[in-house]
Design a protein around this motif. Structure first.
Motif, short mmCIF file in Angstrom:
data_model
loop_
_atom_site.label_atom_id
_atom_site.label_comp_id
_atom_site.label_asym_id
_atom_site.label_seq_id
_atom_site.Cartn_x
_atom_site.Cartn_y
_atom_site.Cartn_z
N UNK A 67 0.83 -1.21 0.00
CA UNK A 67 0.00 0.00 0.00
C UNK A 67 0.87 1.27 0.00
N UNK A 68 2.11 1.14 0.43
CA UNK A 68 3.00 2.30 0.54
C UNK A 68 3.91 2.45 -0.68
N UNK A 69 3.69 1.68 -1.72
CA UNK A 69 4.55 1.75 -2.91
C UNK A 69 4.50 3.12 -3.56
N UNK A 70 3.35 3.78 -3.50
CA UNK A 70 3.25 5.10 -4.13
C UNK A 70 4.10 6.15 -3.41
N UNK A 71 4.37 5.94 -2.11
CA UNK A 71 5.23 6.85 -1.36
C UNK A 71 6.64 6.85 -1.95
N UNK A 72 7.09 5.65 -2.36
CA UNK A 72 8.44 5.50 -2.91
C UNK A 72 8.45 5.68 -4.43
N UNK A 73 7.28 5.92 -5.00
CA UNK A 73 7.11 6.11 -6.45
C UNK A 73 7.65 4.93 -7.25
N UNK A 74 7.66 3.75 -6.61
CA UNK A 74 8.19 2.52 -7.20
C UNK A 74 9.60 2.73 -7.77
N UNK A 75 10.34 3.63 -7.14
CA UNK A 75 11.71 3.95 -7.55
C UNK A 75 12.68 3.35 -6.55
N UNK A 76 13.59 2.51 -7.03
CA UNK A 76 14.54 1.78 -6.19
C UNK A 76 15.45 2.74 -5.41
N UNK A 78 14.89 5.92 -4.59
CA UNK A 78 14.10 6.65 -3.59
C UNK A 78 13.83 5.77 -2.39
N UNK A 79 13.48 4.51 -2.64
CA UNK A 79 13.18 3.55 -1.58
C UNK A 79 14.37 3.39 -0.64
N UNK A 80 15.56 3.23 -1.19
CA UNK A 80 16.74 2.97 -0.36
C UNK A 80 17.31 4.23 0.27
N UNK A 83 14.82 7.69 4.71
CA UNK A 83 15.00 7.26 6.09
C UNK A 83 13.66 7.30 6.83
N UNK A 84 13.69 6.93 8.10
CA UNK A 84 12.47 6.83 8.89
C UNK A 84 11.73 8.16 8.98
N UNK A 85 12.45 9.24 9.15
CA UNK A 85 11.82 10.57 9.26
C UNK A 85 11.08 10.94 7.98
N UNK A 97 6.51 1.38 9.21
CA UNK A 97 7.83 1.97 8.95
C UNK A 97 8.94 1.08 9.53
N UNK A 98 8.77 0.65 10.76
CA UNK A 98 9.76 -0.23 11.39
C UNK A 98 9.88 -1.54 10.64
#
Length: 174
Positions: A67-76, A78-80, A83-85, A97-98
């Motif tokens: 469900x959170x894939x759109x937050x990372x824009x399915x970009x590798x 961006x995903x890596x 950070x938590x903040x 998040x954890x």
């Protein structure tokens, strides 16, 4: 994207502390005993055949993380790099998040992705276990007392009916 190893060689603890604080390397010119401390600074791991993108990663770890894939824009990248903040600012709640961050680190270490089912507390958790056990004993005693009362009532009704039947048949035979 490779793993970078930085070695710090030192002859004493104070030199090590000084080198860490100053950010400098320690040069050893003589052949004394020394310790080697290796710090691993890792970059973004490359996608694998089984995990080619962020959506696949999140789907494999489960718990509705996809469900959170759109937050990372399915970009590798961006995903890596997030950070938590940044995840918190993007609206991912603490539990998810954890979970995502822990699986991200496991993937970085080379572990296979699999879903860990969320555990449910049994009887209110460990701290309430004794309370639950005592309540169960009390409820069991209450239900046992109710059954005993029911059977006594039923037995007394059967005795009354038997006496009525005997009285009815004894009068009929006379």
């Amino acid at each position: 994207m490779s793993v970078i190893f930085r070695q710090v060689l030192t002859t004493s603890r104070s030199n090590l502390t000084r080198s860490i604080i100053n950010g400098s390397n320690i040069n050893i010119n003589n052949n004394r005993n020394y310790s080697i401390i290796t710090k691993i600074e890792s970059d973004i791991p490359k996608p694998t055949e089984t995990v080619p993108d962020v959506l696949t990663f999140l789907t494999k770890i489960g718990r509705k993380s996809e469900e959170h894939a759109d937050v990372f824009e399915n970009n590798w990248e961006t995903f890596w790099s997030m950070d938590s903040k940044k995840m918190k600012d993007a609206g991912i709640d603490t539990k998810d998040r954890k979970y995502i961050l822990s699986w991200r680190e496991r993937f970085r270490k080379g572990l296979n992705l699999e879903e860990f089912k969320e555990s449910k507390k049994k009887h209110g958790g460990e701290r309430r276990e004794a309370q639950y056990a005592s309540q169960k004993v009390i409820l069991d005693r209450i239900s046992l007392a109710q059954l005993k009362k029911k059977y006594k009532k039923q037995a007394s009704q059967e005795i009354i009916q038997k006496k009525k039947w005997e009285k009815l048949h004894s009068e009929a035979s006379h």
